[in-house]
Design a protein around this motif. Structure first.
Motif, short mmCIF file in Angstrom:
data_model
loop_
_atom_site.label_atom_id
_atom_site.label_comp_id
_atom_site.label_asym_id
_atom_site.label_seq_id
_atom_site.Cartn_x
_atom_site.Cartn_y
_atom_site.Cartn_z
N VAL A 1 53.39 -5.23 -2.31
CA VAL A 1 52.51 -6.40 -2.42
C VAL A 1 51.08 -5.92 -2.28
O VAL A 1 50.72 -5.30 -1.27
CB VAL A 1 52.82 -7.44 -1.34
N GLY A 2 50.28 -6.17 -3.29
CA GLY A 2 48.89 -5.76 -3.25
C GLY A 2 47.99 -6.87 -3.74
O GLY A 2 48.42 -7.80 -4.41
N VAL A 3 46.71 -6.74 -3.41
CA VAL A 3 45.71 -7.74 -3.80
C VAL A 3 44.52 -7.04 -4.42
O VAL A 3 44.04 -6.03 -3.90
CB VAL A 3 45.26 -8.56 -2.58
N GLY A 4 44.06 -7.59 -5.53
CA GLY A 4 42.75 -7.23 -6.08
C GLY A 4 41.82 -8.40 -5.87
O GLY A 4 42.17 -9.55 -6.19
N LEU A 5 40.65 -8.14 -5.32
CA LEU A 5 39.76 -9.22 -4.92
C LEU A 5 38.38 -9.00 -5.53
O LEU A 5 37.77 -7.93 -5.36
CB LEU A 5 39.65 -9.27 -3.40
N ILE A 6 37.90 -10.01 -6.25
CA ILE A 6 36.56 -9.98 -6.83
C ILE A 6 35.77 -11.13 -6.25
O ILE A 6 36.20 -12.29 -6.32
CB ILE A 6 36.62 -10.06 -8.36
N ILE A 7 34.63 -10.81 -5.67
CA ILE A 7 33.77 -11.82 -5.05
C ILE A 7 32.39 -11.73 -5.69
O ILE A 7 31.75 -10.68 -5.68
CB ILE A 7 33.64 -11.61 -3.52
N GLY A 8 31.93 -12.84 -6.25
CA GLY A 8 30.62 -12.87 -6.87
C GLY A 8 30.47 -11.85 -7.99
O GLY A 8 29.38 -11.34 -8.24
N GLY B 1 41.65 3.59 -10.63
CA GLY B 1 41.58 2.56 -9.61
C GLY B 1 42.96 2.13 -9.16
O GLY B 1 43.96 2.41 -9.83
N ASN B 2 43.00 1.48 -8.03
CA ASN B 2 44.25 0.90 -7.53
C ASN B 2 44.77 -0.13 -8.52
O ASN B 2 44.00 -0.89 -9.12
CB ASN B 2 43.99 0.27 -6.16
N ASP B 3 46.10 -0.19 -8.69
CA ASP B 3 46.67 -1.06 -9.73
C ASP B 3 46.38 -2.54 -9.50
O ASP B 3 46.15 -3.28 -10.45
CB ASP B 3 48.18 -0.81 -9.88
N SER B 4 46.38 -2.98 -8.26
CA SER B 4 46.05 -4.39 -7.99
C SER B 4 44.59 -4.68 -8.31
O SER B 4 44.25 -5.73 -8.86
CB SER B 4 46.34 -4.74 -6.53
N ASN B 5 43.73 -3.73 -7.97
CA ASN B 5 42.31 -3.90 -8.29
C ASN B 5 42.08 -3.98 -9.79
O ASN B 5 41.32 -4.82 -10.28
CB ASN B 5 41.50 -2.76 -7.69
N VAL B 6 42.74 -3.10 -10.54
CA VAL B 6 42.49 -3.12 -11.99
C VAL B 6 43.11 -4.36 -12.63
O VAL B 6 42.59 -4.87 -13.64
CB VAL B 6 42.97 -1.83 -12.69
N ALA B 7 44.20 -4.88 -12.05
CA ALA B 7 44.73 -6.15 -12.55
C ALA B 7 43.70 -7.26 -12.38
O ALA B 7 43.51 -8.10 -13.27
CB ALA B 7 46.03 -6.51 -11.84
N ALA B 8 43.01 -7.26 -11.24
CA ALA B 8 41.95 -8.25 -11.02
C ALA B 8 40.82 -8.05 -12.02
O ALA B 8 40.25 -9.02 -12.55
CB ALA B 8 41.41 -8.14 -9.59
N LEU B 9 40.49 -6.81 -12.32
CA LEU B 9 39.45 -6.53 -13.31
C LEU B 9 39.87 -7.03 -14.69
O LEU B 9 39.05 -7.51 -15.47
CB LEU B 9 39.16 -5.03 -13.37
N GLY B 10 41.16 -6.89 -15.01
CA GLY B 10 41.65 -7.39 -16.29
C GLY B 10 41.45 -8.88 -16.43
O GLY B 10 41.02 -9.37 -17.49
N VAL B 11 41.77 -9.63 -15.38
CA VAL B 11 41.56 -11.09 -15.41
C VAL B 11 40.07 -11.40 -15.50
O VAL B 11 39.64 -12.26 -16.29
CB VAL B 11 42.17 -11.74 -14.16
N HIS B 12 39.27 -10.71 -14.70
CA HIS B 12 37.84 -10.99 -14.65
C HIS B 12 37.15 -10.69 -15.98
O HIS B 12 36.34 -11.49 -16.47
CB HIS B 12 37.20 -10.15 -13.54
N THR B 13 37.47 -9.54 -16.56
CA THR B 13 36.76 -9.10 -17.75
C THR B 13 37.22 -9.82 -19.00
O THR B 13 36.40 -10.22 -19.84
CB THR B 13 36.93 -7.59 -17.95
N PHE B 14 38.51 -10.03 -19.13
CA PHE B 14 39.05 -10.56 -20.38
C PHE B 14 39.61 -11.97 -20.26
O PHE B 14 40.07 -12.54 -21.24
CB PHE B 14 40.13 -9.61 -20.93
N GLY B 15 39.57 -12.56 -19.05
CA GLY B 15 40.01 -13.93 -18.87
C GLY B 15 38.89 -14.91 -19.18
O GLY B 15 37.77 -14.54 -19.56
N ASP B 16 39.18 -16.20 -18.97
CA ASP B 16 38.19 -17.23 -19.32
C ASP B 16 37.22 -17.54 -18.19
O ASP B 16 36.26 -18.28 -18.37
CB ASP B 16 38.88 -18.52 -19.77
N GLN B 17 37.46 -16.99 -16.97
CA GLN B 17 36.56 -17.17 -15.84
C GLN B 17 36.22 -18.64 -15.61
O GLN B 17 35.08 -18.98 -15.28
CB GLN B 17 35.28 -16.35 -16.03
N LYS B 18 37.21 -19.50 -15.72
CA LYS B 18 36.93 -20.93 -15.61
C LYS B 18 36.59 -21.35 -14.18
O LYS B 18 36.06 -22.44 -13.97
CB LYS B 18 38.12 -21.74 -16.12
#
Length: 385
Positions: A235-242, A204-221
């Protein structure tokens, strides 16, 4: 090479990050197995009865799936539940964190490829890196293979798969369509690595997988939606919606680096002037700070944050995001830059949209993209995110 498991989740849903409801009959078994694993991943060890209540599945279905997953070695009985309750104490079941390991790579650095052995809980077991030394094209591929070779010898566990976060545009087949600084064009990286190592590979794209790292292993507060911005190289963006990763029709969602923020700005690598990437990319921003006198460095960071805020404002307003995480050097991001970016977004949007918005530095976790690469494998192979 250790063999991967045979109980992979439905590959067609590998990029779907959440299992939220019971499936239709034609894919019921695989979906429900993923639902059980997802529940245990998020909620921790529990009894079969509690697992049935949490997942919405029937007790016989849960018992059958737990038995199957126990035979596969990924779930185990962990003993009786503590506490005084009437009747026979319940037996807890939970995910075996080291039942399988994952080789996870982050190829985003300009000077080296880094990787790790990661278990099913996102715990890093071992690390390694390979210096790039300016390698591009096939030489860079050879260094990627060398890194996987080295990491795979550092575990005796079965490999669930290999996850890779790479710069550039990456399609669902794991082909790197374009990664300019690596000299990769239409490179079937997932296929190449699968053929070499004999396990599932997800790229996957590095920005996308960084977002996955936060989503999967973060606290999702802040719920199931977030944006992760990377500025280390470009400059890149990983975006997770819903709970779902947004990639775009051409797999280019999040390419905000080439949005124009200054018509008279410096020339960008893309050939246009005044792109956000020219203003915000860490090496270029650091160079401007070095050339500025002490009294004007705060202003340089303020202007970089303002440029970021200008680009983010319509995105935040459209999506009503509450969480934005920025990754890169702490000295550049934390402080004036983040404050300016948040202020600019709020000044350019309605207050109900951004009252709950938090913009924060990612912290010193240099393995965010590595964890995200591991989450690619967890999602595709087990339906866990």
């Amino acid at each position: 090479m250790n063999a991967s498991p045979t109980f992979a989740a439905d590959r067609q849903s590998g990029r779907q990050l959440r299992v939220t409801e019971k499936a239709l009959p034609q894919h019921n078994r695989a979906h429900n197995r993923s639902l059980v694993l997802q529940t245990l991943f998020r909620r921790g060890a529990m009894s079969r009865a509690d697992l049935a209540r949490e997942s919405g599945l029937t007790r016989p279905t849960v018992s059958g799936l737990v038995a199957e997953l126990t035979d596969d070695g990924i779930v185990a009985e962990l003993g009786f539940r503590d506490g005084a309750r009437v009747g026979k104490p319940a037996t807890l079941v939970g995910i075996q964190a080291d039942a399988f390991h994952i080789v996870a790579l982050d190829l985003s650095s300009a000077d080296r490829f880094v990787g790790a052995i990661v278990n099913l809980r996102g715990e890093v077991i071992d690390r390694a890196h390979v210096d790039l030394d300016g390698a591009v094209g096939e030489e860079a591929v050879a260094r990627c293979i060398r890194l996987v070779d080295e990491l795979s010898t550092r575990t005796t566990r079965r490999l669930l798969g290999i996850g890779v976060g790479t710069p550039g545009i990456v399609d669902h087949e794991g082909t790197v369509r374009t990664a300019v600084h690596l000299g990769w064009y239409d490179l079937p990286l997932a296929t190449r690595l699968t053929e070499r190592f004999g396990v599932p590979v997800h790229v996957g794209n590095d920005s996308n997988v960084a977002a996955l790292g936060v989503h999967t292993f973060g606290d999702q507060k802040h719920g199931q939606s977030l944006m992760v911005i990377t500025i280390e190289n470009g400059v890149g963006v990983g975006l997770i919606i819903g709970g779902a990763l947004v990639e775009g029709e051409q797999f280019s969602a999040g390419e905000i680096g080439h949005v124009t923020v200054d018509d008279d700005g410096d020339v960008c690598a893309c050939g246009r002037r005044g792109c956000l990437e020219v203003v915000l990319t860490a090496p270029l921003l650091a160079a401007r700070l070095r050339s500025a006198d002490a009294g004007s460095r705060g202003a340089v960071l303020h202007e970089a944050g303002r440029a970021l805020g200008i680009v983010l404002a319509p995105i935040v307003s459209s999506l009503n995001l509450n969480e934005i995480v920025v990754c890169g050097p702490r000295a550049l991001i934390e402080g004036a830059l983040l404050r300016s970016a948040l202020e600019t977004v709020r000044n350019r949007t309605l207050s109900p949209v951004t009252n709950g918005l938090e913009m924060r530095y990612a912290g010193d976790d240099l393995e965010l993209a590595v964890l995200g690469a591991a989450s690619l494998v967890l999602s595709a192979e087990l339906g866990v995110s």
